[in-house]
Write a protein that holds these residues in place. Structure first.
Motif, PDB file in Angstrom:
ATOM      1  N   VAL A 256       0.815  -1.215   0.000  1.00 37.76           N
ATOM      2  CA  VAL A 256       0.000   0.000   0.000  1.00 37.76           C
ATOM      3  C   VAL A 256       0.850   1.266   0.000  1.00 37.76           C
ATOM      4  O   VAL A 256       0.424   2.291  -0.540  1.00 37.76           O
ATOM      5  N   LEU A 257       2.049   1.207   0.567  1.00 37.25           N
ATOM      6  CA  LEU A 257       2.927   2.385   0.494  1.00 37.25           C
ATOM      7  C   LEU A 257       3.352   2.669  -0.945  1.00 37.25           C
ATOM      8  O   LEU A 257       3.715   3.798  -1.277  1.00 37.25           O
ATOM      9  N   LYS A 258       3.261   1.663  -1.806  1.00 37.42           N
ATOM     10  CA  LYS A 258       3.531   1.841  -3.246  1.00 37.42           C
ATOM     11  C   LYS A 258       2.224   2.090  -4.001  1.00 37.42           C
ATOM     12  O   LYS A 258       2.195   2.034  -5.220  1.00 37.42           O
ATOM     13  N   HIS A 259       1.147   2.313  -3.254  1.00 40.31           N
ATOM     14  CA  HIS A 259      -0.198   2.544  -3.801  1.00 40.31           C
ATOM     15  C   HIS A 259      -0.692   1.354  -4.619  1.00 40.31           C
ATOM     16  O   HIS A 259      -1.354   1.510  -5.640  1.00 40.31           O
ATOM     17  N   GLN A 260      -0.383   0.144  -4.133  1.00 41.72           N
ATOM     18  CA  GLN A 260      -0.856  -1.090  -4.741  1.00 41.72           C
ATOM     19  C   GLN A 260      -1.882  -1.730  -3.815  1.00 41.72           C
ATOM     20  O   GLN A 260      -1.795  -1.596  -2.595  1.00 41.72           O
ATOM     21  N   ILE A 261      -2.828  -2.442  -4.387  1.00 37.00           N
ATOM     22  CA  ILE A 261      -3.861  -3.117  -3.608  1.00 37.00           C
ATOM     23  C   ILE A 261      -3.296  -4.394  -2.985  1.00 37.00           C
ATOM     24  O   ILE A 261      -2.528  -5.105  -3.620  1.00 37.00           O
ATOM     25  N   TYR A 262      -3.686  -4.647  -1.741  1.00 39.79           N
ATOM     26  CA  TYR A 262      -3.288  -5.881  -1.058  1.00 39.79           C
ATOM     27  C   TYR A 262      -4.510  -6.433  -0.336  1.00 39.79           C
ATOM     28  O   TYR A 262      -5.152  -5.733   0.442  1.00 39.79           O
ATOM     29  N   ILE A 263      -4.811  -7.706  -0.599  1.00 38.88           N
ATOM     30  CA  ILE A 263      -5.892  -8.398   0.102  1.00 38.88           C
ATOM     31  C   ILE A 263      -5.295  -9.674   0.673  1.00 38.88           C
ATOM     32  O   ILE A 263      -4.732 -10.485  -0.070  1.00 38.88           O
ATOM     33  N   CYS A 264      -5.396  -9.858   1.980  1.00 34.58           N
ATOM     34  CA  CYS A 264      -4.801 -11.043   2.609  1.00 34.58           C
ATOM     35  C   CYS A 264      -5.486 -12.315   2.121  1.00 34.58           C
ATOM     36  O   CYS A 264      -6.593 -12.290   1.585  1.00 34.58           O
ATOM     37  N   GLU A 265      -4.823 -13.428   2.320  1.00 41.48           N
ATOM     38  CA  GLU A 265      -5.318 -14.715   1.827  1.00 41.48           C
ATOM     39  C   GLU A 265      -6.691 -15.072   2.388  1.00 41.48           C
ATOM     40  O   GLU A 265      -7.590 -15.484   1.656  1.00 41.48           O
ATOM     41  N   GLU A 266      -6.869 -14.902   3.686  1.00 44.54           N
ATOM     42  CA  GLU A 266      -8.158 -15.240   4.308  1.00 44.54           C
ATOM     43  C   GLU A 266      -9.291 -14.434   3.694  1.00 44.54           C
ATOM     44  O   GLU A 266     -10.363 -14.958   3.374  1.00 44.54           O
ATOM     45  N   THR A 267      -9.067 -13.158   3.502  1.00 45.11           N
ATOM     46  CA  THR A 267     -10.092 -12.286   2.933  1.00 45.11           C
ATOM     47  C   THR A 267     -10.355 -12.635   1.477  1.00 45.11           C
ATOM     48  O   THR A 267     -11.504 -12.654   1.030  1.00 45.11           O
ATOM     49  N   SER A 268      -9.301 -12.935   0.735  1.00 49.99           N
ATOM     50  CA  SER A 268      -9.471 -13.336  -0.665  1.00 49.99           C
ATOM     51  C   SER A 268     -10.392 -14.550  -0.763  1.00 49.99           C
ATOM     52  O   SER A 268     -11.296 -14.593  -1.599  1.00 49.99           O
ATOM     53  N   GLN A 269     -10.155 -15.525   0.095  1.00 50.40           N
ATOM     54  CA  GLN A 269     -10.982 -16.735   0.083  1.00 50.40           C
ATOM     55  C   GLN A 269     -12.437 -16.416   0.422  1.00 50.40           C
ATOM     56  O   GLN A 269     -13.362 -16.909  -0.223  1.00 50.40           O
ATOM     57  N   LYS A 270     -12.650 -15.586   1.433  1.00 48.60           N
ATOM     58  CA  LYS A 270     -14.014 -15.240   1.834  1.00 48.60           C
ATOM     59  C   LYS A 270     -14.719 -14.429   0.752  1.00 48.60           C
ATOM     60  O   LYS A 270     -15.913 -14.606   0.507  1.00 48.60           O
ATOM     61  N   LEU A 271     -13.996 -13.536   0.091  1.00 53.23           N
ATOM     62  CA  LEU A 271     -14.587 -12.744  -0.987  1.00 53.23           C
ATOM     63  C   LEU A 271     -14.994 -13.632  -2.158  1.00 53.23           C
ATOM     64  O   LEU A 271     -16.075 -13.464  -2.734  1.00 53.23           O
ATOM     65  N   LEU A 272     -14.137 -14.573  -2.508  1.00 51.19           N
ATOM     66  CA  LEU A 272     -14.472 -15.496  -3.596  1.00 51.19           C
ATOM     67  C   LEU A 272     -15.682 -16.353  -3.249  1.00 51.19           C
ATOM     68  O   LEU A 272     -16.579 -16.553  -4.076  1.00 51.19           O
ATOM     69  N   LYS A 273     -15.735 -16.850  -2.013  1.00 44.89           N
ATOM     70  CA  LYS A 273     -16.881 -17.645  -1.589  1.00 44.89           C
ATOM     71  C   LYS A 273     -18.171 -16.824  -1.665  1.00 44.89           C
ATOM     72  O   LYS A 273     -19.204 -17.302  -2.140  1.00 44.89           O
ATOM     73  N   ALA A 274     -18.108 -15.587  -1.206  1.00 45.81           N
ATOM     74  CA  ALA A 274     -19.287 -14.718  -1.237  1.00 45.81           C
ATOM     75  C   ALA A 274     -19.701 -14.421  -2.670  1.00 45.81           C
ATOM     76  O   ALA A 274     -20.891 -14.416  -2.998  1.00 45.81           O
ATOM     77  N   TRP A 275     -18.738 -14.183  -3.517  1.00 41.40           N
ATOM     78  CA  TRP A 275     -19.023 -13.873  -4.914  1.00 41.40           C
ATOM     79  C   TRP A 275     -19.700 -15.049  -5.598  1.00 41.40           C
ATOM     80  O   TRP A 275     -20.707 -14.900  -6.278  1.00 41.40           O
ATOM     81  N   PHE A 276     -19.151 -16.258  -5.405  1.00 41.16           N
ATOM     82  CA  PHE A 276     -19.754 -17.442  -6.012  1.00 41.16           C
ATOM     83  C   PHE A 276     -21.111 -17.752  -5.388  1.00 41.16           C
ATOM     84  O   PHE A 276     -22.034 -18.186  -6.083  1.00 41.16           O
TER      85      PHE A 276
END
Length: 150
Positions: free
Chosen positions: A120-140
């Motif tokens: 984020v200090l380089k202004h890049q997006i970061y999503i932790c592994e746990e959150t990525s998994q939960k977001l994918l589950k919610a999306w599907f």
């Protein structure tokens, strides 16, 4: 010297986070903690951070809507990391639309927080592994087409 602001209503839970931040930002970094709306209001006028970490709990003590609005008003160009103990898809979408770049669970491992800060200090997006998994589950789940299992 990099300056960071942590906004969280339970400052004791940030002891480990502070140690990782010192490593990620360097020993010369300056870190301020706002554990109440009053402290946050005082800091917004005097402290200009390079990074903001907003801690969210399932049952907040601070007025979440007030803090959220004030952070994005006071620091529109500053990278913001959302650090939370409960993932809600709507909240992640809302924070990302407002400009938050980092999303990390309180269950993270220190390396994830370190990587998140660096990204984020380089202004890049970061999503932790746990959150990525939960977001994918919610999306599907919303689409009802696939079931994802661990």
């Amino acid at each position: 010297m990099i300056k960071a602001l942590i906004v969280h209503d339970l400052s004791l839970s940030f002891i480990g986070v502070l140690a990782v931040l010192k490593t990620a930002l360097g020993k010369q970094s300056k870190i301020q903690v706002a554990s109440s709306s009053q402290v946050f209001d005082k800091l917004t006028g005097n402290f200009k951070p390079d990074l903001v970490i907003l801690g969210l709990r399932k049952v907040p003590v601070m007025n979440r809507a007030y803090i959220k609005e004030k952070i994005f008003q006071a620091y529109p160009a500053v990278p913001i990391i959302i650090y939370y103990d409960h993932v809600v898809l709507k909240s992640i979408i809302s924070f990302s639309r407002q400009g938050a770049l980092g999303f990390i669970s309180t269950n993270m491992i220190p390396d994830e927080l370190y990587d998140c800060v660096q990204s984020v200090l380089k202004h890049q997006i970061y999503i932790c592994e746990e959150t990525s998994q939960k977001l994918l589950k919610a999306w599907f789940a919303k689409r009802g087409k696939h079931k994802i299992t661990n």
